[in-house]
Design a protein around this motif. Structure first.
Motif, PDB file in Angstrom:
ATOM      1  N   TYR A 267       0.854  -1.200   0.000  1.00  0.00           N
ATOM      2  CA  TYR A 267       0.000   0.000   0.000  1.00  0.00           C
ATOM      3  C   TYR A 267       0.884   1.243   0.000  1.00  0.00           C
ATOM      4  CZ  TYR A 267      -3.007   3.723   1.719  1.00  0.00           C
ATOM      5  OH  TYR A 267      -3.670   4.915   1.862  1.00  0.00           O
ATOM      6  N   THR A 268       0.783   2.037  -1.068  1.00  0.00           N
ATOM      7  CA  THR A 268       1.612   3.245  -1.176  1.00  0.00           C
ATOM      8  C   THR A 268       0.864   4.509  -0.789  1.00  0.00           C
ATOM      9  OG1 THR A 268       1.032   3.737  -3.490  1.00  0.00           O
ATOM     10  CG2 THR A 268       2.826   2.156  -3.107  1.00  0.00           C
ATOM     11  N   GLY A 269      -0.456   4.455  -0.872  1.00  0.00           N
ATOM     12  CA  GLY A 269      -1.256   5.642  -0.585  1.00  0.00           C
ATOM     13  C   GLY A 269      -2.366   5.780  -1.605  1.00  0.00           C
ATOM     14  N   GLY A 270      -2.943   6.965  -1.700  1.00  0.00           N
ATOM     15  CA  GLY A 270      -3.999   7.214  -2.675  1.00  0.00           C
ATOM     16  C   GLY A 270      -5.387   7.126  -2.077  1.00  0.00           C
TER      17      GLY A 270
ATOM     18  N   LEU B 141     -11.006  13.969   4.100  1.00  0.00           N
ATOM     19  CA  LEU B 141     -10.486  12.621   3.953  1.00  0.00           C
ATOM     20  C   LEU B 141      -9.130  12.491   4.625  1.00  0.00           C
ATOM     21  CD1 LEU B 141     -11.329  11.940   0.190  1.00  0.00           C
ATOM     22  CD2 LEU B 141     -12.523  11.050   2.195  1.00  0.00           C
ATOM     23  N   ARG B 142      -8.906  11.348   5.249  1.00  0.00           N
ATOM     24  CA  ARG B 142      -7.611  11.078   5.855  1.00  0.00           C
ATOM     25  C   ARG B 142      -7.268   9.616   5.629  1.00  0.00           C
ATOM     26  NH1 ARG B 142      -8.834   8.262  10.523  1.00  0.00           N
ATOM     27  NH2 ARG B 142     -10.855   8.685  11.473  1.00  0.00           N
TER      28      ARG B 142
ATOM     29  N   ASP C  49       0.282  10.750  -1.616  1.00  0.00           N
ATOM     30  CA  ASP C  49      -0.562  11.092  -2.745  1.00  0.00           C
ATOM     31  C   ASP C  49       0.185  10.689  -4.005  1.00  0.00           C
ATOM     32  OD1 ASP C  49      -3.013  13.061  -3.528  1.00  0.00           O
ATOM     33  OD2 ASP C  49      -1.362  13.264  -4.963  1.00  0.00           O
ATOM     34  N   SER C  50      -0.532  10.262  -5.040  1.00  0.00           N
ATOM     35  CA  SER C  50       0.167   9.763  -6.223  1.00  0.00           C
ATOM     36  C   SER C  50       0.984  10.844  -6.910  1.00  0.00           C
ATOM     37  CB  SER C  50      -0.825   9.150  -7.219  1.00  0.00           C
ATOM     38  OG  SER C  50      -1.672  10.124  -7.774  1.00  0.00           O
ATOM     39  N   SER C  51       0.651  12.115  -6.688  1.00  0.00           N
ATOM     40  CA  SER C  51       1.453  13.181  -7.289  1.00  0.00           C
ATOM     41  C   SER C  51       2.843  13.263  -6.665  1.00  0.00           C
ATOM     42  CB  SER C  51       0.734  14.530  -7.148  1.00  0.00           C
ATOM     43  OG  SER C  51       0.510  14.847  -5.788  1.00  0.00           O
TER      44      SER C  51
ATOM     45  N   THR D 100      -4.488   7.179  -8.262  1.00  0.00           N
ATOM     46  CA  THR D 100      -4.792   6.985  -9.680  1.00  0.00           C
ATOM     47  C   THR D 100      -4.091   7.963 -10.614  1.00  0.00           C
ATOM     48  OG1 THR D 100      -6.767   8.383  -9.490  1.00  0.00           O
ATOM     49  CG2 THR D 100      -7.044   6.005  -9.153  1.00  0.00           C
ATOM     50  N   ASP D 101      -3.725   9.147 -10.133  1.00  0.00           N
ATOM     51  CA  ASP D 101      -3.249  10.172 -11.067  1.00  0.00           C
ATOM     52  C   ASP D 101      -1.953   9.797 -11.773  1.00  0.00           C
ATOM     53  OD1 ASP D 101      -5.413  11.766 -10.588  1.00  0.00           O
ATOM     54  OD2 ASP D 101      -4.423  13.047  -9.121  1.00  0.00           O
TER      55      ASP D 101
END
Length: 338
Positions: free
Chosen positions: A9-12, A25-26, A57-59, A89-90
């Motif tokens: 799990y990386t995030g998102g 959201l958290r 965040d994917s960014s 997803t980004d």
């Protein structure tokens, strides 16, 4: 025998939940995913969770994070039958493309997925994406992994990772693979289209080649663009031009002189299309002949994400003998239609 899947799990968005006091959201503790989704215990595979210490965040996902994922897969390659990477997803197509080039001799599934809505939302797409991705990540026949490549699963479709792009920020069906057919589709039955799957037929043992250079610039051409601005930017190893249609650009002699000057400074020029579907075909129109004259490299039908990460992987990579152009022009792991 139950197959073992390592979930990274990386995030998102998929790992978010709403704080009902603030309404924002958290990230929740992904170590408690089995409490959030008790149905995971009904899967015909064992799932082991490894979350990033700090969900991103994917960014914020980039070369260093790609290397972390790749090396964690390498470290655990012999202990697990498949790998599932949960990702925002980004930029998921960038990560999937980069991993496809970094994971050499891959013979096991590496699936990436995410969601458009948080896992705790009543209308979430997260649960279906996660559960079906686990199915694909653990799918074996005759003691051999059915999927032996990096893929993205999203909204009922399994896609080759280095062929994907995110085309919608709103719809659940957010990903497309315009120039390559789907690898599988889930409905009442979970299907695989075996003739579309990639196979590395070499006898290379699995390993990670984590060479990544950031000396790449991506530039979209537009009508009226002043190409003289190119002369004001520092010299880079690779310039990727996203041009019109099947490979056209302004036909003036000034255009040729500007691009030739860039080439003379040692910069490789790669050409990809602004069209989502189709690819580059030098010579199809007269206004594409300029690229042949200056020795540019056709990106063929690669996505921008794939072209960028492939260039980053190949630049000055000591593990590739021969020219950058030769290696970029051929398919390394199914990213180009032969």
């Amino acid at each position: 025998m139950k197959r073992k899947v390592l979930l990274i799990y990386t995030g998102g968005t998929i790992g978010m939940e709403k704080d009902y006091e603030t309404g924002s959201l958290r990230a929740f503790d992904f170590g408690n995913i089995f409490e959030k989704m008790p149905e995971m215990k009904l899967m015909e595979c064992e799932v082991f969770v490894h979350p990033f210490a700090k969900p991103l965040d994917s960014s914020d996902m980039g070369p260093e994070e790609w290397k972390i994922i790749a090396h964690y897969i390498q470290k655990n390659y012999d202990q697990y039958d498949g790998f599932l990477v949960l990702h925002g997803t980004d930029t998921m197509s960038y990560t999937a493309s980069a991993l496809s080039f970094m994971l050499k001799g891959l013979k096991k599934p590496v699936i990436l997925t995410g969601s458009q809505l948080p896992i705790g939302d009543l209308r979430t797409d997260a649960k279906e994406n996660l559960l079906t991705s686990l199915y694909y990540a653990s799918l074996y026949e005759n003691d051999e992994a059915v999927i032996q490549e990096v893929a993205i699963y999203f909204e009922y479709k399994l896609l080759r990772g280095n062929r994907t792009l995110k085309y919608s920020a709103e719809y659940f069906d957010a990903y497309a693979s315009p120039n390559y057919p789907i690898l599988g589709q889930s409905g009442v039955h979970l299907n695989i289209i075996k003739e579309n799957l990639h196979r590395d037929d070499s006898d290379v043992e699995f390993h990670v080649d984590d060479h990544i250079s950031e000396d790449v610039l991506f530039w979209r051409i537009f009508p009226g663009m002043q190409l003289s601005h190119f002369k004001e930017i520092p010299t880079m190893k690779v310039l990727i031009l996203q041009v019109f249609g099947s490979g056209t650009i302004f036909s003036s002699e000034k255009t040729r002189e500007t691009l030739q000057e860039i080439r003379n400074n040692g910069t490789e020029i790669v050409v990809v299309s602004q069209c989502i579907s189709g690819g580059i075909s030098f010579g199809k129109y007269e206004n594409s002949n300029i690229f042949s004259k200056i020795g540019a490299i056709s990106g063929k039908d690669m996505t921008a994400e794939s072209a960028i990460t492939k260039a980053m992987h190949l630049i000055d990579n000591p593990n590739y003998q021969g020219s950058f152009a030769d290696h970029f022009s051929k398919s390394l792991c199914g990213e180009i239609s032969e």
